[in-house]
Design a protein around this motif. Structure first.
Motif, mmCIF file in Angstrom:
data_model
loop_
_atom_site.group_PDB
_atom_site.id
_atom_site.type_symbol
_atom_site.label_atom_id
_atom_site.label_comp_id
_atom_site.label_asym_id
_atom_site.label_seq_id
_atom_site.Cartn_x
_atom_site.Cartn_y
_atom_site.Cartn_z
ATOM 1 N N GLY A 158 -27.748 6.658 -4.496
ATOM 2 C CA GLY A 158 -28.003 7.647 -3.440
ATOM 3 C C GLY A 158 -29.431 7.628 -2.923
ATOM 4 N N GLN A 159 -30.323 6.959 -3.634
ATOM 5 C CA GLN A 159 -31.737 6.939 -3.206
ATOM 6 C C GLN A 159 -32.035 5.743 -2.291
ATOM 7 O OE1 GLN A 159 -34.684 6.608 -6.331
ATOM 8 N NE2 GLN A 159 -35.894 8.275 -5.510
ATOM 9 N N ILE A 160 -31.023 4.899 -2.100
ATOM 10 C CA ILE A 160 -31.206 3.700 -1.276
ATOM 11 C C ILE A 160 -31.225 4.084 0.203
ATOM 12 C CG2 ILE A 160 -30.114 1.513 -0.579
ATOM 13 C CD1 ILE A 160 -28.732 1.555 -3.379
ATOM 14 N N PRO A 161 -32.078 3.544 1.045
ATOM 15 C CA PRO A 161 -33.132 2.595 0.690
ATOM 16 C C PRO A 161 -34.428 3.291 0.320
ATOM 17 C CG PRO A 161 -33.013 2.822 3.068
ATOM 18 C CD PRO A 161 -31.980 3.745 2.497
ATOM 19 N N PHE A 162 -35.166 2.680 -0.595
ATOM 20 C CA PHE A 162 -36.490 3.171 -0.976
ATOM 21 C C PHE A 162 -37.349 1.934 -1.153
ATOM 22 C CE2 PHE A 162 -38.051 7.392 -2.718
ATOM 23 C CZ PHE A 162 -39.380 7.081 -2.527
ATOM 24 N N TYR A 163 -38.407 1.806 -0.404
ATOM 25 C CA TYR A 163 -39.202 0.574 -0.421
ATOM 26 C C TYR A 163 -40.646 0.925 -0.114
ATOM 27 C CZ TYR A 163 -37.893 1.399 4.410
ATOM 28 O OH TYR A 163 -37.668 2.017 5.609
ATOM 29 N N HIS A 164 -41.568 0.057 -0.537
ATOM 30 C CA HIS A 164 -42.987 0.409 -0.425
ATOM 31 C C HIS A 164 -43.474 0.405 1.018
ATOM 32 C CE1 HIS A 164 -43.173 -3.914 -0.151
ATOM 33 N NE2 HIS A 164 -44.398 -3.843 0.267
ATOM 34 N N TYR A 165 -42.762 -0.285 1.887
ATOM 35 C CA TYR A 165 -43.160 -0.442 3.281
ATOM 36 C C TYR A 165 -42.704 0.762 4.125
ATOM 37 C CZ TYR A 165 -43.927 -3.348 7.494
ATOM 38 O OH TYR A 165 -44.375 -3.875 8.668
ATOM 39 N N ARG A 166 -42.201 1.806 3.446
ATOM 40 C CA ARG A 166 -41.636 2.945 4.174
ATOM 41 C C ARG A 166 -42.704 3.685 4.990
ATOM 42 N NH1 ARG A 166 -42.210 4.012 -1.145
ATOM 43 N NH2 ARG A 166 -43.542 5.784 -1.680
ATOM 44 N N LYS A 167 -42.230 4.484 5.935
ATOM 45 C CA LYS A 167 -43.130 5.323 6.723
ATOM 46 C C LYS A 167 -43.344 6.647 5.989
ATOM 47 C CE LYS A 167 -43.163 2.385 10.240
ATOM 48 N NZ LYS A 167 -42.676 2.664 11.592
ATOM 49 N N ASN A 168 -44.344 7.398 6.457
ATOM 50 C CA ASN A 168 -44.740 8.596 5.713
ATOM 51 C C ASN A 168 -43.861 9.807 5.975
ATOM 52 O OD1 ASN A 168 -46.503 9.597 3.803
ATOM 53 N ND2 ASN A 168 -47.808 10.569 5.345
ATOM 54 N N THR A 169 -43.179 9.882 7.110
ATOM 55 C CA THR A 169 -42.445 11.049 7.621
ATOM 56 C C THR A 169 -43.446 12.139 8.057
ATOM 57 O OG1 THR A 169 -42.143 12.562 5.718
ATOM 58 C CG2 THR A 169 -40.639 10.676 5.872
ATOM 59 N N GLY A 170 -42.937 13.138 8.711
ATOM 60 C CA GLY A 170 -43.774 14.287 9.099
ATOM 61 C C GLY A 170 -43.861 15.306 7.984
ATOM 62 N N ARG A 171 -43.049 15.116 6.951
ATOM 63 C CA ARG A 171 -43.034 16.080 5.841
ATOM 64 C C ARG A 171 -43.103 15.336 4.509
ATOM 65 N NH1 ARG A 171 -40.331 21.130 7.356
ATOM 66 N NH2 ARG A 171 -41.024 21.460 9.485
ATOM 67 N N PRO A 172 -44.175 14.572 4.284
ATOM 68 C CA PRO A 172 -44.224 13.815 3.022
ATOM 69 C C PRO A 172 -44.217 14.763 1.824
ATOM 70 C CG PRO A 172 -46.346 13.752 4.153
ATOM 71 C CD PRO A 172 -45.383 14.416 5.083
ATOM 72 N N ALA A 173 -43.516 14.376 0.789
ATOM 73 C CA ALA A 173 -43.440 15.233 -0.397
ATOM 74 C C ALA A 173 -44.528 14.839 -1.389
ATOM 75 C CB ALA A 173 -42.077 15.074 -1.045
ATOM 76 N N ASN A 174 -44.805 15.735 -2.298
ATOM 77 C CA ASN A 174 -45.680 15.406 -3.427
ATOM 78 C C ASN A 174 -45.251 16.276 -4.592
ATOM 79 O OD1 ASN A 174 -46.804 17.987 -3.118
ATOM 80 N ND2 ASN A 174 -48.239 17.195 -1.575
ATOM 81 N N GLU A 175 -45.965 16.107 -5.692
ATOM 82 C CA GLU A 175 -45.558 16.801 -6.907
ATOM 83 C C GLU A 175 -45.371 18.301 -6.684
ATOM 84 O OE1 GLU A 175 -47.015 16.809 -11.524
ATOM 85 O OE2 GLU A 175 -48.182 15.726 -10.009
ATOM 86 N N LYS A 176 -46.317 18.866 -5.930
ATOM 87 C CA LYS A 176 -46.287 20.323 -5.728
ATOM 88 C C LYS A 176 -45.121 20.743 -4.836
ATOM 89 C CE LYS A 176 -51.186 20.910 -5.832
ATOM 90 N NZ LYS A 176 -52.018 20.497 -4.744
ATOM 91 N N ALA A 177 -44.695 19.830 -3.995
ATOM 92 C CA ALA A 177 -43.696 20.194 -2.980
ATOM 93 C C ALA A 177 -42.270 20.057 -3.492
ATOM 94 C CB ALA A 177 -43.887 19.315 -1.753
ATOM 95 N N TRP A 178 -42.119 19.639 -4.747
ATOM 96 C CA TRP A 178 -40.764 19.387 -5.220
ATOM 97 C C TRP A 178 -40.486 20.150 -6.510
ATOM 98 C CZ3 TRP A 178 -39.337 16.116 -9.633
ATOM 99 C CH2 TRP A 178 -37.942 15.977 -9.756
ATOM 100 N N THR A 179 -39.355 20.833 -6.544
ATOM 101 C CA THR A 179 -38.941 21.556 -7.746
ATOM 102 C C THR A 179 -37.924 20.699 -8.484
ATOM 103 O OG1 THR A 179 -39.066 23.541 -6.414
ATOM 104 C CG2 THR A 179 -37.966 23.749 -8.547
ATOM 105 N N PRO A 180 -38.185 20.370 -9.742
ATOM 106 C CA PRO A 180 -37.181 19.570 -10.467
ATOM 107 C C PRO A 180 -35.812 20.246 -10.403
ATOM 108 C CG PRO A 180 -39.196 19.765 -11.741
ATOM 109 C CD PRO A 180 -39.355 20.646 -10.543
#
Ligand code: NOJ
Length: 751
Positions: free
Chosen positions: A577-599
């Motif tokens: 379900g995480q496909i595609p995920f690749y290093h060449y991806r774009k940032n999006t207008g809403r990039p996530a980070n540790e603080k922005a995600w609840t496990p």
């Protein structure tokens, strides 16, 4: 600045056009082309059609009918027809019994070895070592040419971001720069230094183009690729192959943005021939011409043939729409004589370049080189360097050769055919050295407790679990070899789920619960979702399908003769379900980070709309992949320090040098693949968060420090913005480090 850039683009275009026209003149003066033109002037239409058709030997109805077709000049190329006597006999007929004596060119899929099988190409890419890959392809050509094969349908250069696609195994992974380096190495290895040498084969860059972007990874599926993505990612390795002198290209199966690749004038004519100046031969993929009828792009086979010829496909593989229709298409003026002549010229030129007119025969002595010990040694080296260490808690690896005993468990511990991987027609399981055999040879039978545990990778039976656990308990360490059988990857072998199949996960979990040190070795044709296995194992080696010598290579690593040094050529995802995920991806207008995600498990049951932050992630997978592109551990440790740039400012046509020190701070001599990434912060179209711009495999002795240097030219930073390829002024980040996620950081500007 914009005006200046446009001027420089215009200059580049003028210079390329001048070079291209010089190239055309050069080409016309070329002896092979001259001879091809002379031959062409003597040929009948039937003979020309014969050259343009690469039919399966069975097409003519039997061996005698095939020979007659060759005698009549109705067959110019064959595939899947090989062997010293067979080839020498059919070439004798072509050369001495046909009217013009044109030799055949015989093709076959020699993708990662002929009889000495190397790791699957995805594995070879994990070595990040073009030199050893070049040598592997040289060896493949030496072996294959001894059987009369003069054309291999390799290298396969399809970049893909989808591990469900079975053919990810055959390519070089997700990155355009790494794949381009491999493309050059593979072409140079296949074709050698002298095309007329009996061991030289014609390379075939395939599948041109876009095939790796099959929707949902379902093979042969439709692809939609924007022009920037096409030019900056997908076409890059093909351009590298063309620049390296690949004699042939193969047009792909897929529908590309509404026009099938085998009838696509934009990619075949405008880009390949006009922009790149490719002068070789384009062959279709297997029936990809007539499949344009199924695509809904051609009304019938005749129409398909016209469309392919108009797009510049010189030779049709397997289907017979050229053979059956060219005459009528000429009469109906749907194609021109000049097009037919152009195609035949390209084909004959390749035959002249390969020296086939001067010597079409195979020397029977040549086959003595097959499976030469030096070839097997090289296969062992490539398999070692292709293997990636993904975990090594508490230095579980390497094991000491003095260990009391080991349990060898798992469905791939002794699976000689499976370790060869997909697309190996000629490799034979009986020549494989399996991990079980190699470990027994090293430690002696008595110190190896072997229980397969599962009969094959998809086996769900728990029958042998107790025996496997008992073997584990009476051993000092457990070596589990699992993954995927070879049949689960490759052409037409795509998967919807990419987890480790069958009851392997359960067996690994049970083995882990014994408390014995557990080393898991995964042999597979794709990056599998191995989150659970990574947790259960103390150490995990990702070995792909490693080829004939996978067993000894893995034994070398497990027992510490050498440190693992491979790095991932693809991002590993947590699940399909995480496909595609690749290093060449774009940032999006809403990039996530540790603080922005609840496990996932901490999401409150009653939460107001918006409390989860509206960022770009999956609730369950989070915002990071399982493992980043370029990742790979070593038995030693490497410390990066002192990143410095020759200048923080670069002109639009300048360069800067980036240097850093890398220290081997551990206890073993080892090799490290140092990687250089950049980010163009703002562009006239958005830029990826990371772009690989350089890599270097270096050997560092324990305690030693080396300085690693990369030069970034402004042209390396150019991209296609929808109108032109150019380097834009602005701010750039630069990182040098061990993978796409870690590294020392600096920045510079282009003004
Ligand atoms: C179809 C495959 O797509 C291609 O890669 C291969 O070279 C041809 N068949 C010939 O076997």
């Amino acid at each position: 600045m914009f005006i200046k850039n446009n001027i420089s683009v215009a200059i580049v275009i003028i210079v390329s056009l001048v070079l291209l026209s010089c190239g055309t003149e050069q080409h016309e003066k070329d002896e092979a082309v001259t001879r091809a033109n002379q031959m062409l002037s003597r040929m009948t239409l039937e003979e020309k059609i014969g050259q343009m058709s690469q039919l399966d030997p069975g097409f003519f109805g039997g061996e005698e009918q095939l020979k007659q077709a060759v005698r009549d000049g109705r067959c110019g190329s064959l595939l899947n027809y090989w062997g010293v006597e067979k080839v020498n006999e059919i070439q004798r007929i072509a050369v001495s019994e046909s009217r013009l004596g044109i030799p055949l060119i015989i093709g076959r899929d020699v993708i990662h070895g002929y009889r000495t099988i190397f790791p699957i190409p995805l594995g070879m890419a994990a070595s990040w070592n073009p030199e050893i890959v070049k040598e592997a392809f040289r060896i493949s050509s030496v072996e294959a040419s001894s059987q009369g094969i003069k054309w291999t349908f390799a290298p396969m250069l399809d970049i893909t971001w989808d591990p469900r696609w079975g053919r990810i195994a055959e390519g070089c992974g997700e990155d355009p720069l790494l794949a381009s380096a491999m493309a050059r190495a593979m072409v140079e290895g296949i074709q050698g230094d002298d095309l007329t040498d009996p061991t030289a084969l014609a390379a075939c860059a395939k599948h041109y183009v876009g095939y790796g972007f099959a929707e949902a990874g379902r093979d042969y599926n439709t692809t939609y690729i924007s022009e920037p993505m096409l030019r900056d990612v997908v076409l890059k390795p093909f351009k590298a192959a063309s620049d390296a002198g690949a004699l042939t290209f193969m047009s792909a199966f897929n529908d590309l943005n509404g026009v099938p690749a085998s009838g696509n004038e934009f990619t075949l004519k405008q880009i390949l021939r006009d922009e790149w100046g490719f002068r070789g031969l384009v062959v279709s993929d297997w029936a990809s011409v007539t499949e344009m009828v199924f695509h809904g792009y051609a009304a019938d086979d005749k129409d398909a043939a016209a469309k392919a010829i108009n797009a510049g496909v010189d030779m049709e593989m397997a289907s017979s729409s050229y053979f059956d229709n060219i005459k009528r298409l000429l009469e109906e003026k749907k194609i021109t004589e000049a097009q037919v002549d152009g195609a035949v010229r390209n084909i004959l030129t390749v035959k002249y370049r390969l020296g086939l007119f001067d010597n079409p025969y195979v020397n029977p002595e040549a086959e003595k080189k097959i499976l030469d010990p030096a070839f097997l040694d090289h296969a062992r080296k490539v398999a070692r360097q292709s293997t990636v260490l993904l975990k090594n808690d508490g230095n579980a690896l390497p094991l000491s050769e003095n260990i009391g005993s080991v349990a060898v468990i798992g469905p791939l511990a002794d699976a000689p055919r499976d370790q060869l991987g997909t697309w190996c027609f000629d490799g034979q399981g009986e020549n494989s050295v399996t991990p079980l055999r190699a470990i027994r040879e090293l430690l002696g039978e008595k110190r190896v407790n072997h229980v397969a545990g599962l009969k094959y990778s998809r086996d769900k039976s728990l029958e042998q679990f107790n025996a496997a656990l008992a073997a584990a308990r009476r051993s000092d360490a457990i070596l589990f070899f699992g993954g995927e059988e070879w049949i689960l990857s490759g052409e037409g072998q795509s998967r919807g789920e990419i987890d480790i199949p069958g009851a392997q996960g359960a067996l690994i979990e049970a083995l882990s619960a014994t408390g014995k040190p557990l080393v898991v070795v995964i042999m597979a044709g794709r990056p599998l979702a191995i989150g659970n296995e990574l947790q259960d194992a103390d150490a995990l080696l990702y070995a792909w399908h490693g080829g004939t010598m996978a067993g000894p290579a893995l034994t070398d690593l497990i027992f510490g003769k050498e440190s693992p040094s491979g790095k991932l050529p693809v991002t590993f995802v947590k699940g399909a379900g995480q496909i595609p995920f690749y290093h060449y991806r774009k940032n999006t207008g809403r990039p996530a980070n540790e603080k922005a995600w609840t496990p996932f498990d901490s999401i409150p049951t009653e939460n107001p709309q918006g409390s989860l932050g509206y960022k770009s992630f999956h609730l369950d997978y989070g915002y990071t992949p399982l493992l980043p592109f370029g990742y790979g551990l070593s038995y030693t440790t490497f410390d990066y320090s002192d990143l410095n740039l020759s200048s923080q400012v670069m002109g639009t046509s300048g360069s800067i040098t980036v240097r850093a020190k890398v220290t081997n701070s551990g206890t073993m001599d080892a090799e490290e693949v140092v990687q250089l990434y950049i980010r163009d912060r703002v562009g006239s179209i958005t830029r990826p968060v990371k772009e690989l711009k350089g890599f270097r495999r270096i050997s560092i002795k324990k305690g030693e420090t080396v300085e690693v240097e990369f030069v970034i030219n402004s042209t390396d930073l150019a991209f296609f913005n929808g109108k032109a390829t150019l380097t834009e002024p602005g701010e750039f980040d630069v990182w040098m480090g061990p993978n796409s996620d870690e590294g020392l950081h600096s920045d510079f500007i282009i003004e």
